[in-house]
Design a protein around this motif. Structure first.
Motif, PDB file in Angstrom:
ATOM      1  N   TYR A 130       0.949  -1.241  -0.153  1.00 46.90           N
ATOM      2  CA  TYR A 130      -0.138   0.157  -0.016  1.00 46.90           C
ATOM      3  C   TYR A 130       0.820   1.233  -0.008  1.00 46.90           C
ATOM      4  O   TYR A 130       1.920   1.174   0.673  1.00 46.90           O
ATOM      5  CB  TYR A 130      -0.836  -0.121   1.399  1.00 46.90           C
TER       6      TYR A 130
ATOM      7  N   TYR B 168       0.921   5.407   0.709  1.00 46.11           N
ATOM      8  CA  TYR B 168       0.081   6.521   1.266  1.00 46.11           C
ATOM      9  C   TYR B 168       1.032   7.931   1.311  1.00 46.11           C
ATOM     10  O   TYR B 168       2.240   7.754   1.321  1.00 46.11           O
ATOM     11  CB  TYR B 168      -0.273   6.139   2.786  1.00 46.11           C
TER      12      TYR B 168
ATOM     13  N   GLN C 148       1.717  11.302   3.206  1.00 43.71           N
ATOM     14  CA  GLN C 148       1.288  12.011   4.433  1.00 43.71           C
ATOM     15  C   GLN C 148       1.881  13.484   4.265  1.00 43.71           C
ATOM     16  O   GLN C 148       3.071  13.968   4.480  1.00 43.71           O
ATOM     17  CB  GLN C 148       1.972  11.555   5.620  1.00 43.71           C
TER      18      GLN C 148
ATOM     19  N   GLY D  49      -0.407  18.637   7.497  1.00 44.06           N
ATOM     20  CA  GLY D  49      -1.784  19.099   7.536  1.00 44.06           C
ATOM     21  C   GLY D  49      -3.038  18.363   7.047  1.00 44.06           C
ATOM     22  O   GLY D  49      -4.047  18.646   7.305  1.00 44.06           O
ATOM     23  N   LEU D  50      -2.764  17.394   6.180  1.00 39.70           N
ATOM     24  CA  LEU D  50      -3.595  16.622   5.687  1.00 39.70           C
ATOM     25  C   LEU D  50      -3.702  15.342   5.929  1.00 39.70           C
ATOM     26  O   LEU D  50      -4.510  14.317   5.587  1.00 39.70           O
ATOM     27  CB  LEU D  50      -3.392  16.546   3.958  1.00 39.70           C
ATOM     28  N   GLY D  51      -2.810  14.713   7.067  1.00 42.60           N
ATOM     29  CA  GLY D  51      -2.996  13.400   7.652  1.00 42.60           C
ATOM     30  C   GLY D  51      -2.419  12.437   6.569  1.00 42.60           C
ATOM     31  O   GLY D  51      -1.555  12.782   5.610  1.00 42.60           O
ATOM     32  N   LEU D  52      -2.954  11.056   6.611  1.00 39.67           N
ATOM     33  CA  LEU D  52      -2.473  10.042   5.664  1.00 39.67           C
ATOM     34  C   LEU D  52      -3.383   9.728   4.738  1.00 39.67           C
ATOM     35  O   LEU D  52      -4.622   9.428   5.046  1.00 39.67           O
ATOM     36  CB  LEU D  52      -2.189   8.793   6.492  1.00 39.67           C
TER      37      LEU D  52
ATOM     38  N   PHE E 171      -4.610   7.821   1.380  1.00 38.25           N
ATOM     39  CA  PHE E 171      -4.334   6.450   0.707  1.00 38.25           C
ATOM     40  C   PHE E 171      -4.294   6.773  -0.937  1.00 38.25           C
ATOM     41  O   PHE E 171      -4.956   7.510  -1.491  1.00 38.25           O
ATOM     42  CB  PHE E 171      -5.828   5.504   0.725  1.00 38.25           C
TER      43      PHE E 171
ATOM     44  N   GLY F   3      -6.596   5.751  -4.573  1.00 40.18           N
ATOM     45  CA  GLY F   3      -7.471   6.613  -3.884  1.00 40.18           C
ATOM     46  C   GLY F   3      -7.530   7.823  -4.938  1.00 40.18           C
ATOM     47  O   GLY F   3      -7.357   7.702  -5.959  1.00 40.18           O
TER      48      GLY F   3
ATOM     49  N   LEU G 127       5.591  13.219   2.815  1.00 43.46           N
ATOM     50  CA  LEU G 127       6.090  11.931   3.304  1.00 43.46           C
ATOM     51  C   LEU G 127       5.434  11.014   2.541  1.00 43.46           C
ATOM     52  O   LEU G 127       4.181  10.864   2.816  1.00 43.46           O
ATOM     53  CB  LEU G 127       6.046  11.857   4.661  1.00 43.46           C
TER      54      LEU G 127
ATOM     55  N   LEU H 123      -1.654  -3.604   8.515  1.00 47.16           N
ATOM     56  CA  LEU H 123      -0.718  -2.936   7.762  1.00 47.16           C
ATOM     57  C   LEU H 123       0.526  -2.494   8.620  1.00 47.16           C
ATOM     58  O   LEU H 123       0.712  -2.189   9.710  1.00 47.16           O
ATOM     59  CB  LEU H 123      -1.056  -1.477   7.170  1.00 47.16           C
TER      60      LEU H 123
ATOM     61  N   PHE I 233       4.151  -0.533   8.281  1.00 46.35           N
ATOM     62  CA  PHE I 233       4.628   0.641   7.538  1.00 46.35           C
ATOM     63  C   PHE I 233       6.291   0.625   7.752  1.00 46.35           C
ATOM     64  O   PHE I 233       7.002   0.358   8.378  1.00 46.35           O
ATOM     65  CB  PHE I 233       3.927   2.094   8.363  1.00 46.35           C
ATOM     66  N   GLY I 234       6.787   1.394   6.491  1.00 49.59           N
ATOM     67  CA  GLY I 234       8.082   1.539   6.412  1.00 49.59           C
ATOM     68  C   GLY I 234       8.324   3.088   6.942  1.00 49.59           C
ATOM     69  O   GLY I 234       7.326   3.634   7.361  1.00 49.59           O
TER      70      GLY I 234
END
Lengths: 111, 115
Positions: A33, A35, A37, A40-43, A45, A58, A88, A100, A102-103
């Motif tokens: 997956y 994502y 980041q 101010g917008l969060g994660l 998809f 997404g 990120l 999940l 994550f790396g």
């Protein structure tokens, strides 16, 4: 057990260029997956690959694309980079519906 | 569309204080719920998860969360926080009985614990 590995750690590109981000999942995990980041917008998809196929994506423009290789590693490609693509980018892997993992992410900076 | 709302963006507590972070989701069907934590300079780690069964789930490091279906909530709690709990906490949900792979995250809550 080795975790999800991502490369490069940091990537600096100029507007209009292309960026390629790489991800190696945990051994035995077939799903990858991606994502975004952003501050101010969060994660958000981006993409889900499983068994080499794109399974879901997404709400991102087509210039965000990727692929999954036979060894289950994955690439995320971002074409025609824009300043707002600076973020990120996190890769995660899982086996079926397991949580999940994550790396550490790739920090992409577009100037 | 599915969404996740975390009510607190920034929480500051003293050590030994109790913690409760709110999480509400919007999805009418079956859901799997998660709390992830991101310690400074580290990757996202799973704190706990709810798939089915006992709505009170216990995770690592003394954290627990309660799934209240009628309130569409999955609040995270810890009776006594430590300085090492300083981190960003994310609630996440994936809806549906089939795996869509689309884990929806809340905006995150930054927890700062003062020693």
């Amino acid at each position: 057990e080795a975790g999800v590995t991502q490369s490069p750690t940091h990537l600096i590109k100029t507007r209009g260029q292309q960026a390629t981000l790489r991800c190696s999942p945990i051994s035995g995990h077939t799903s990858v997956y991606w994502y975004q980041q952003a501050l101010g917008l969060g994660l958000q998809f981006l993409l889900w690959y499983d068994e080499g196929e794109e399974r879901n994506r997404g709400n991102f423009p087509p210039r965000f694309s990727g692929r999954q290789f036979p060894n289950y590693s994955s690439e995320l490609n971002v074409n025609a980079l824009e300043l707002e693509d600076s973020a990120l980018y996190l890769c995660a892997s899982s086996q079926q519906v397991s949580p999940l993992h994550f790396g550490n992410g790739t920090r992409l900076t577009v100037t | 569309a599915q969404s996740v709302s975390q009510h607190n963006h920034h929480v500051i507590l003293s050590e030994a204080a109790s913690l409760e972070l709110g999480c509400n989701y919007s999805y009418g069907g079956t859901v799997n719920l998660f709390w992830y934590v991101q310690y400074p300079g580290q990757h996202l780690q799973l704190l706990l998860k709810y798939f089915s069964g006992d709505p009170l789930v216990k995770g690592i490091k003394g954290f627990e969360a309660e799934f209240i279906k009628s309130k569409f909530s999955f609040n995270l709690r810890k009776p006594s926080v430590q300085w090492s709990d300083t981190a960003e906490y994310f609630c996440a949900v994936v809806g549906g009985s089939s795996n869509t792979g689309k884990l929806i995250f809340g905006q995150g809550t930054t927890l700062q614990v003062k020693p």
